[in-house]
Design a protein around this motif. Structure first.
Motif, mmCIF file in Angstrom:
data_model
loop_
_atom_site.group_PDB
_atom_site.id
_atom_site.type_symbol
_atom_site.label_atom_id
_atom_site.label_comp_id
_atom_site.label_asym_id
_atom_site.label_seq_id
_atom_site.Cartn_x
_atom_site.Cartn_y
_atom_site.Cartn_z
ATOM 1 N N PRO A 1 13.223 -3.821 0.770
ATOM 2 C CA PRO A 1 13.295 -2.360 0.657
ATOM 3 C C PRO A 1 12.421 -1.928 -0.506
ATOM 4 N N SER A 2 12.285 -0.635 -0.707
ATOM 5 C CA SER A 2 11.563 -0.151 -1.880
ATOM 6 C C SER A 2 12.305 -0.612 -3.143
ATOM 7 N N ALA A 3 11.540 -0.929 -4.188
ATOM 8 C CA ALA A 3 12.116 -1.541 -5.396
ATOM 9 C C ALA A 3 12.649 -0.482 -6.359
ATOM 10 N N VAL B 1 11.519 -6.285 7.371
ATOM 11 C CA VAL B 1 10.917 -7.609 7.204
ATOM 12 C C VAL B 1 9.396 -7.451 7.200
ATOM 13 N N HIS B 2 8.768 -8.079 6.206
ATOM 14 C CA HIS B 2 7.309 -8.030 6.089
ATOM 15 C C HIS B 2 6.727 -9.372 6.499
ATOM 16 N N VAL B 3 5.666 -9.335 7.289
ATOM 17 C CA VAL B 3 5.015 -10.582 7.717
ATOM 18 C C VAL B 3 3.530 -10.547 7.366
ATOM 19 N N GLU C 1 6.460 5.925 1.654
ATOM 20 C CA GLU C 1 6.835 4.807 2.517
ATOM 21 C C GLU C 1 6.175 4.878 3.900
ATOM 22 N N SER C 2 6.301 3.744 4.591
ATOM 23 C CA SER C 2 5.742 3.629 5.933
ATOM 24 C C SER C 2 6.418 4.591 6.906
ATOM 25 N N THR C 3 5.681 4.947 7.932
ATOM 26 C CA THR C 3 6.236 5.658 9.084
ATOM 27 C C THR C 3 7.111 4.669 9.851
ATOM 28 N N ARG D 1 20.612 3.304 12.143
ATOM 29 C CA ARG D 1 20.754 3.960 10.841
ATOM 30 C C ARG D 1 19.520 3.731 9.969
ATOM 31 N N VAL D 2 19.118 4.749 9.278
ATOM 32 C CA VAL D 2 18.007 4.651 8.339
ATOM 33 C C VAL D 2 18.441 5.305 7.042
ATOM 34 N N SER D 3 18.448 4.522 5.956
ATOM 35 C CA SER D 3 18.962 5.114 4.716
ATOM 36 C C SER D 3 18.058 6.224 4.216
ATOM 37 N N GLY D 4 16.759 6.103 4.506
ATOM 38 C CA GLY D 4 15.840 7.178 4.144
ATOM 39 C C GLY D 4 16.135 8.456 4.907
ATOM 40 N N SER D 5 17.050 8.394 5.885
ATOM 41 C CA SER D 5 17.401 9.602 6.619
ATOM 42 C C SER D 5 18.635 10.269 6.031
ATOM 43 N N GLU E 1 0.822 -1.216 0.000
ATOM 44 C CA GLU E 1 0.000 0.000 0.000
ATOM 45 C C GLU E 1 0.858 1.269 0.000
ATOM 46 N N THR E 2 2.138 1.150 0.389
ATOM 47 C CA THR E 2 3.002 2.342 0.427
ATOM 48 C C THR E 2 3.717 2.499 -0.897
ATOM 49 N N VAL E 3 4.676 1.620 -1.160
ATOM 50 C CA VAL E 3 5.424 1.591 -2.425
ATOM 51 C C VAL E 3 5.674 0.124 -2.760
ATOM 52 N N GLY F 1 22.189 -1.666 -5.500
ATOM 53 C CA GLY F 1 23.405 -0.873 -5.372
ATOM 54 C C GLY F 1 23.430 -0.173 -4.029
ATOM 55 N N ARG F 2 22.884 -0.860 -3.022
ATOM 56 C CA ARG F 2 22.732 -0.258 -1.696
ATOM 57 C C ARG F 2 23.859 -0.732 -0.785
ATOM 58 N N PRO F 3 24.430 0.164 0.017
ATOM 59 C CA PRO F 3 25.491 -0.260 0.942
ATOM 60 C C PRO F 3 24.980 -1.358 1.876
ATOM 61 N N LEU G 1 11.569 7.770 13.340
ATOM 62 C CA LEU G 1 12.767 7.780 12.493
ATOM 63 C C LEU G 1 12.475 8.268 11.079
ATOM 64 N N ARG G 2 11.250 8.029 10.623
ATOM 65 C CA ARG G 2 10.888 8.490 9.270
ATOM 66 C C ARG G 2 9.398 8.813 9.269
ATOM 67 N N PRO G 3 8.992 10.050 8.929
ATOM 68 C CA PRO G 3 7.561 10.322 8.801
ATOM 69 C C PRO G 3 7.050 9.575 7.574
HETATM 70 O O1 TXA Z 1 6.805 1.453 3.129
HETATM 71 C C1 TXA Z 1 7.884 0.904 3.288
HETATM 72 O O2 TXA Z 1 8.453 0.896 4.380
HETATM 73 C C2 TXA Z 1 8.513 0.222 2.077
HETATM 74 C C3 TXA Z 1 7.662 -0.981 1.687
HETATM 75 C C4 TXA Z 1 8.285 -1.802 0.577
HETATM 76 O O3 TXA Z 1 7.415 -1.751 2.812
HETATM 77 N N1 TXA Z 1 9.849 -0.175 2.350
HETATM 78 C C5 TXA Z 1 10.861 0.715 2.460
HETATM 79 O O4 TXA Z 1 12.091 0.121 2.582
HETATM 80 O O5 TXA Z 1 10.710 1.923 2.423
HETATM 81 P P1 TXA Z 1 13.442 0.907 2.420
HETATM 82 O O6 TXA Z 1 14.507 -0.103 2.638
HETATM 83 O O7 TXA Z 1 13.462 1.646 1.152
HETATM 84 O O8 TXA Z 1 13.433 1.839 3.638
HETATM 85 C C6 TXA Z 1 13.390 1.234 4.896
HETATM 86 C C7 TXA Z 1 14.044 2.082 5.895
HETATM 87 C C8 TXA Z 1 15.490 2.251 5.558
HETATM 88 O O9 TXA Z 1 15.783 3.631 5.643
HETATM 89 C C9 TXA Z 1 16.189 1.425 6.603
HETATM 90 O O10 TXA Z 1 17.427 1.949 6.953
HETATM 91 C C10 TXA Z 1 15.191 1.460 7.744
HETATM 92 O O11 TXA Z 1 13.966 1.398 7.131
HETATM 93 N N2 TXA Z 1 15.340 0.307 8.618
HETATM 94 C C11 TXA Z 1 15.039 -0.966 8.383
HETATM 95 N N3 TXA Z 1 15.404 -1.753 9.410
HETATM 96 C C12 TXA Z 1 15.958 -0.925 10.328
HETATM 97 C C13 TXA Z 1 16.562 -1.113 11.590
HETATM 98 N N4 TXA Z 1 16.698 -2.305 12.128
HETATM 99 N N5 TXA Z 1 17.029 -0.032 12.226
HETATM 100 C C14 TXA Z 1 16.916 1.184 11.679
HETATM 101 N N6 TXA Z 1 16.379 1.430 10.491
HETATM 102 C C15 TXA Z 1 15.910 0.390 9.818
#
Ligand code: TXA
Ligand code: MG
Length: 354
Positions: A146-148, A60-62, A187-189, A232-236, A28-30, A51-53, A205-207
């Motif tokens: 992660p987002s595709a 994890v989705h359940v 993306e999700s909060t 760490r959050v890459s979206g940050s 529902e998000t991306v 190409g992500r570090p 951590l992320r709005p």
């Molecule tokens: O809406 C969403 O969250 C989408 C859909 C596909 O579920 N997923 C998403 O994944 O946005 P991604 O990887 O693009 O962004 C997830 C964020 C990343 O910034 C990552 O660093 C953070 O979540 N994250 C995941 N696990 C974490 C953890 N254990 N500690 C801190 N940040 C975490």
């Protein structure tokens, strides 16, 4: 090609996951790029594709909220808080970060001792997760995703975006389940609950898809901001979600000065794009009428409707031949926080460049 999400396509995707492969699927998000979350090699393949570090954790989705306890290690206090949040917002666009259970591979968390987990509401995501779980018996059943999109690029909100992003992988057989346009669109909060036992509150951590005030109403206390100790959050990262066309944010009041500025005055043959809200259209149109080389794009005035269209609009503009995208800043106020966050980061990649 994208597979219409029949039950056959879902069963094939489950088979790919069980063999350690990748599957793109709608939420529902991306859209997400998923792999078996208990398989470190499969998770490695996600990092390679994006190409992500590899020290950036994935979510994890359940299929069901009740499945999270095998992934996390929580005290009774954190568990009580988790129960409240899960009851209020799952399935839905909320990711919760907890201490990771010792039986879960560290690779899913980029080596950190925490884990991000969420239960998506999209029916195809749910069907995929449930079908995957049904093949797993006693083993862990979660899809790390992660987002595709390529690292740092705009997130995908429809199957075609994933195909555009990973044409090479799709040609090699990457299944892309098609679930139409993502309803939330951003993306999700993300909430950090991993440090409750150290006396910290719940940190935002992320709005995202769920507004902070709705969460505060459930937990009965204000959310904290992230700090240096937070995971760490890459979206940050300051620059993220970026188009390839140079993009800048601009306040409405600064528009006349900007468009008279050197960038635009000297470039009288290329077209630029101006993105604004519907209610700003007439006034902006009058203001810049003399500049013929502009396309005005109006997005909804409602923040949720705006969010739904945001990434698709960014991608569409990127495919046009604009020399620059000027994006009018969105209003102050919490209901625009998630959109403002994405726009600021999308434009940050071009700061200081002309
Ligand atoms: O809406 C969403 O969250 C989408 C859909 C596909 O579920 N997923 C998403 O994944 O946005 P991604 O990887 O693009 O962004 C997830 C964020 C990343 O910034 C990552 O660093 C953070 O979540 N994250 C995941 N696990 C974490 C953890 N254990 N500690 C801190 N940040 C975490
Ligand atoms: Mg992402």
């Amino acid at each position: 090609m994208t597979a219409k999400s029949t039950s056959d396509a879902i069963l094939q995707a489950v088979d790919v996951l069980n063999r350690g492969g990748l599957v793109a699927f709608p939420t529902e998000t991306v859209y997400g790029l998923g792999a078996d979350a208990s398989n470190p090699d499969a998770i490695q393949a996600i990092y390679a594709a994006k190409g992500r570090p590899s020290h950036h954790p994935v979510i994890v989705h359940v299929a069901e909220p009740s499945q999270i306890w095998r992934w996390i290690n929580v005290s009774p206090k954190t568990k009580a808080l988790a129960h409240q949040l899960v009851a209020a917002f799952w399935p839905g666009p909320l990711t919760l970060i907890f201490k990771r259970h010792s039986s879960v591979p560290a690779s899913v968390s980029g080596g950190q001792d925490t884990i991000g987990i969420r239960c998506p509401s999209h029916p195809i995501a749910h069907a995929l997760l449930a079908a995957f779980a049904s093949t797993r018996g006693e083993r862990l059943a979660g899809i790390a995703a992660p987002s595709a999109n390529r690292f740092g690029h705009v997130s995908p909100t429809r199957a075609q975006h994933v195909v555009d992003e990973f044409a090479d992988l799709v040609a090699q057989g990457l299944p892309v389940l098609d679930g139409g346009d993502s309803e939330v669109g951003i993306e999700s909060t993300i909430l950090d609950l991993s440090r409750i036992d150290q006396g910290h509150g719940v940190a935002l951590l992320r709005p995202g898809g769920i507004e902070a005030s709705a969460i505060e109403a459930i937990i009965g206390e204000p959310l904290q901001g992230p700090n240096g100790q937070a995971p760490r959050v890459s979206g940050s990262l300051k620059a993220h979600y970026s188009p390839r066309t140079p993009m800048q944010l601009c306040d409405f009041d600064a528009l006349p000065a900007l468009t008279l500025g050197s960038n635009f005055a000297t470039n009288n043959h290329d077209e630029w794009a101006l993105v604004l809200r519907q209610s700003q259209f007439e006034q902006a149109h009058a203001m810049i009428a003399s500049s013929a080389k502009v396309s005005l794009i109006a997005l909804p005035d409602d923040p949720m409707m705006y969010a739904r269209q945001l990434y698709a609009q960014l991608r569409e503009l990127d495919q046009g031949q604009f020399f620059r995208i000027v994006w009018l800043s969105v209003p102050e106020g919490q209901s625009w926080d998630a959109v403002r966050d994405r726009l600021t980061r999308a434009a940050a990649a071009f700061e200081g460049r002309d």
